[in-house]
Design a protein around this motif. Sequence first.
Motif, mmCIF file in Angstrom:
data_model
loop_
_atom_site.group_PDB
_atom_site.id
_atom_site.type_symbol
_atom_site.label_atom_id
_atom_site.label_comp_id
_atom_site.label_asym_id
_atom_site.label_seq_id
_atom_site.Cartn_x
_atom_site.Cartn_y
_atom_site.Cartn_z
ATOM 1 N N SER A 86 0.756 -5.691 6.603
ATOM 2 C CA SER A 86 0.704 -5.196 7.973
ATOM 3 C C SER A 86 0.414 -3.699 8.056
ATOM 4 N N TRP A 87 0.283 -3.028 6.905
ATOM 5 C CA TRP A 87 0.115 -1.577 6.907
ATOM 6 C C TRP A 87 -1.169 -1.173 6.189
ATOM 7 N N VAL A 88 -1.819 -0.141 6.707
ATOM 8 C CA VAL A 88 -3.073 0.338 6.133
ATOM 9 C C VAL A 88 -3.122 1.864 6.238
ATOM 10 N N SER A 89 -3.715 2.507 5.240
ATOM 11 C CA SER A 89 -3.884 3.956 5.257
ATOM 12 C C SER A 89 -5.063 4.333 6.145
ATOM 13 N N ALA A 90 -4.855 5.318 7.031
ATOM 14 C CA ALA A 90 -5.901 5.758 7.966
ATOM 15 C C ALA A 90 -5.599 7.193 8.400
ATOM 16 N N PRO A 91 -6.581 7.884 8.982
ATOM 17 C CA PRO A 91 -6.346 9.273 9.396
ATOM 18 C C PRO A 91 -5.183 9.392 10.399
ATOM 19 N N PRO A 109 0.814 -1.218 0.000
ATOM 20 C CA PRO A 109 0.000 0.000 0.000
ATOM 21 C C PRO A 109 0.844 1.263 0.000
ATOM 22 N N LEU A 110 0.330 2.283 -0.673
ATOM 23 C CA LEU A 110 0.940 3.607 -0.665
ATOM 24 C C LEU A 110 0.039 4.551 0.125
ATOM 25 N N PRO A 111 0.599 5.637 0.656
ATOM 26 C CA PRO A 111 -0.257 6.596 1.372
ATOM 27 C C PRO A 111 -1.379 7.090 0.465
ATOM 28 N N ALA A 112 -2.608 6.983 0.934
ATOM 29 C CA ALA A 112 -3.775 7.383 0.142
ATOM 30 C C ALA A 112 -4.471 8.553 0.805
ATOM 31 N N ASP A 113 -5.027 9.459 -0.004
ATOM 32 C CA ASP A 113 -5.796 10.598 0.511
ATOM 33 C C ASP A 113 -4.985 11.407 1.522
ATOM 34 N N GLU A 114 -3.678 11.504 1.290
ATOM 35 C CA GLU A 114 -2.784 12.293 2.138
ATOM 36 C C GLU A 114 -2.859 11.851 3.601
ATOM 37 N N GLN A 115 -3.005 10.538 3.813
ATOM 38 C CA GLN A 115 -3.063 9.977 5.164
ATOM 39 C C GLN A 115 -1.808 9.154 5.453
ATOM 40 N N PRO A 116 -1.454 8.987 6.729
ATOM 41 C CA PRO A 116 -0.323 8.125 7.075
ATOM 42 C C PRO A 116 -0.671 6.658 6.887
ATOM 43 N N LEU A 117 0.360 5.833 6.886
ATOM 44 C CA LEU A 117 0.160 4.392 6.985
ATOM 45 C C LEU A 117 0.348 3.985 8.441
ATOM 46 N N HIS A 118 -0.536 3.088 8.910
ATOM 47 C CA HIS A 118 -0.522 2.595 10.284
ATOM 48 C C HIS A 118 -0.242 1.101 10.266
#
Length: 430
Positions: free
Chosen positions: A420-425, A399-408
């Motif tokens: 293990s990583w997902v884009s979220a606020p 995954p790449l950072p989406a919607d200018e959000q960090p990866l968690h």
Amino acid sequence: MANRNLAALALITCACLEPPELDELSAPLADLGGVDTWGPLDGAPIPSFDDEGTSAGADGPGEDSGAAPADNPSLVQLRITEILVDPKGKDGGADSPEFIELQNTGAEVVDLSGLRIDAQSWPVLDADELELSGLELAPGAFLVIRRWATDVDPGLASASITPAITSVGFLHSGGLRNADGRVAIGSASEIVDEFVYGVDPARPSSGWAGAAFTELRSGQSVCRSDPSADHDDASDWSSCVPNPGQASPEGSGGEPLPSRSITPGAIQIVEVSTNPPGPASEEKPYEFIEIVNLSNAEVELSGATIGDAPSADAPGVDPLEYFAGDGGCESLTCLAPGARALIVGQGYAGPIGLGLVLTTDDSTIADGGLTNTEPVVLWDPSGVLVSSYRLWPDPSGEPLPADEQPLHRIEPSADDAPLSWVSAPASPGE
């Protein structure tokens, strides 16, 4: 707790001080010519500071910036607590400055006006040249003076002030002598502390007794084991991992600090913001990395480094320094079990939330800031990998950072793998 602007904290020293503006240091000290930092002293004596406010050493008389300042009684509380004579890499390089660390070991504030530092083969430095006149050092706080070579970016010598650490620097061609030398601090007419190392020719001295310290190691600092003890001889000192602005490995009064060796997995990177909201040209001041202590013990982060390449000595690898907040234990750079910390550049302008905030030693994280496809790696002081993000076979993949959000990281203990990583606020410090 309301978010605070971290940039406002960068100019705080202590509750009793309103420092003058230190946007930049004065012009670098004059280049006095190259100095052989391995050459012998040829038995040349090194006198104490004299009544005229000068010091004559192996390189000739020091330059006096004017009339000798009046003696400053508070300077007697200062102790030399760490010296890095021979950094790993080029002495004075952009990523390998020499430094001297002083600590206020007394119970009262120290006025730094009138301070003089005589370290071979540095030029004799005074508080005016380092823009320290009028500044104060709180009890327990550190002063770090760094020397860079003349061919590095002059911006590296900019001043930095926090409640616990005041850092200044200068550019000069003459480095600390690697084989033998002396560092003395005091006023224009009095030495208050001294350190002598290497070979030990006969030399007059007012602040050192016995033989010189001889256990010098390339890439290692020399630390005073207990700042409250001063025998003026080699027994006060031992080799240590470079940790400017932090307590020595034994801590004050001989109480041990948490180990600087960090067990892999004890600290985990859990959130990485490489693509904050806004145009790309304005993103760097809002990038951050969040870490958490997953262990059941306090972890000391002094000496740890952060980088954006799979190598502990890659260009742009940054040491971590205290900037703000509280990690839940006594040391400023210690992280208690379950506690979180943000890692940011010194130009960070975003929210910090709760907990500890650590900063790199320049305006951005790693080599000019983070990108969407570069890894992030946390290293312990000995170069052992502690935790990573995006250290994948194909770091450019999803995954790449989406919607200018960090990866968690979906689970703090999860392996560093794409799943293990997902884009979220963003949730810095939460």
